[in-house]
Design an enzyme around this catalytic site. Structure first.
Site, short mmCIF file in Angstrom:
data_model
loop_
_atom_site.label_atom_id
_atom_site.label_comp_id
_atom_site.label_asym_id
_atom_site.label_seq_id
_atom_site.Cartn_x
_atom_site.Cartn_y
_atom_site.Cartn_z
N HIS A 1 0.80 -1.23 0.00
CA HIS A 1 0.00 0.00 0.00
C HIS A 1 0.83 1.28 0.00
CE1 HIS A 1 -2.36 -3.29 1.74
NE2 HIS A 1 -3.30 -2.80 0.98
N GLY B 1 -6.80 10.95 8.39
CA GLY B 1 -7.56 9.91 7.69
C GLY B 1 -7.71 10.23 6.21
N SER C 1 -16.13 17.58 15.04
CA SER C 1 -16.78 18.07 13.81
C SER C 1 -18.29 17.99 13.92
CB SER C 1 -16.31 17.27 12.60
OG SER C 1 -16.66 15.90 12.77
N ASP C 2 -18.78 17.09 14.79
CA ASP C 2 -20.22 17.04 15.00
C ASP C 2 -20.54 16.54 16.39
OD1 ASP C 2 -20.94 13.89 13.76
OD2 ASP C 2 -19.10 14.93 13.25
N GLU D 1 -14.71 8.20 17.19
CA GLU D 1 -14.14 8.21 15.84
C GLU D 1 -13.90 6.74 15.47
OE1 GLU D 1 -11.14 6.70 17.15
OE2 GLU D 1 -9.85 8.09 16.03
N MET D 2 -13.00 6.45 14.54
CA MET D 2 -12.95 5.08 14.05
C MET D 2 -11.53 4.53 13.87
SD MET D 2 -16.07 5.36 11.28
CE MET D 2 -16.34 3.60 11.12
N GLU D 3 -10.51 5.14 14.49
CA GLU D 3 -9.14 4.70 14.19
C GLU D 3 -8.18 4.59 15.38
OE1 GLU D 3 -10.57 7.36 12.57
OE2 GLU D 3 -11.07 6.39 10.68
#
Ligand code: HPA
Length: 234
Positions: free
Chosen positions: A5, A21, A202-203, A178-180
């Site tokens: 990658h 991200g 952000s929200d 979040e997701m990471e």
């Protein structure tokens, strides 16, 4: 020596790296904050750049969204490119009343609803945490700024969660989702590298407010500047 990658030679990636991200944010950071910039990766448009910031050699690499995606990039960066220090910058959804749109969260630890860590621990719940020196450097870099929080976040598998999991996180005082981050901290722990996540709200999950487009650049700049300062000082 490229990886699946990241198409780069070993020395092309700096030992210290920022991990947004969004690959376009990586491009934007390289163009706006780095000098002597060289792009080293464009595989899958997941851009990576190396340059200097205040005279120090640094890189920035997009990681994509979610625990599996960031795990691919950080594993390759740690294993094949000898990255020693990684700071994620990203956005999060706030869970508590005190975390407002535009606030910055320095993630001390990251819970998760993912099973991904348990594969490495025979089912034990490892508690992933930030590197203290980096966290301290980020906190010191933001000491003059209002609306900085230090605490726990949660890295969730679902963006569109339809369960009541978020209520459980709120009950535990988790600041945002979040997701990471959980994967970044866990992989860094296993490979004995240093990691930190810095997130801009952000929200808001409870009030459903979100950051107006006009405020995005300025708010995100604050986070980038804290992260770059921690990266070279921490
Ligand atoms: N979940 C919910 N809201 C969010 C997230 C997330 O992962 N990131 C930014 N806002």
């Amino acid at each position: 020596m490229s990886t699946p990658h990241i198409s780069a030679e070993k020395g092309e990636v700096a030992e210290r790296i920022l991990l947004p991200g969004d690959p376009l944010r990586a491009k934007w950071i390289a163009e706006n904050y780095f000098e002597n910039v060289k792009q080293y990766n464009a595989v899958r448009n997941m851009f990576g750049y190396t340059g200097t910031y205040k005279g120090e050699r640094v890189s920035v690499q997009g990681t994509g969204m979610g625990l599996p995606s960031i795990s691919i990039y950080v594993t390759e960066l740690f294993d094949h490119f000898d990255v020693q220090t990684a700071i994620r910058i990203g956005t999060c959804g706030a869970l508590l009343e005190k975390t407002k749109i535009g606030d910055v969260i320095i993630a001390m630890t990251a819970s998760t609803d993912s099973n991904i860590n348990r594969r490495f621990t025979n089912g034990l719940d490892f508690a992933p945490h930030a590197d203290f020196e980096l966290l301290r450097a980020a906190y010191e870099a933001s000491s003059e700024l209002p609306n900085i929080h230090v605490g726990g976040v949660a890295s969730m598998d679902y963006f569109y969660d339809e369960t009541d999991s978020l209520q459980k996180l709120i009950a535990h005082g988790v600041l945002g989702v979040e997701m990471e981050t959980s994967q970044l901290y866990s992989i860094a722990a296993r490979k004995q590298r240093r990691a930190l996540s810095i997130l801009t709200v952000s929200d808001h999950i409870i009030t459903h407010e979100s950051m107006p487009a006009i405020d995005r650049e300025k708010s995100l700049n604050t986070m980038v500047e804290i992260a770059l300062s921690a990266l070279i000082k921490g």
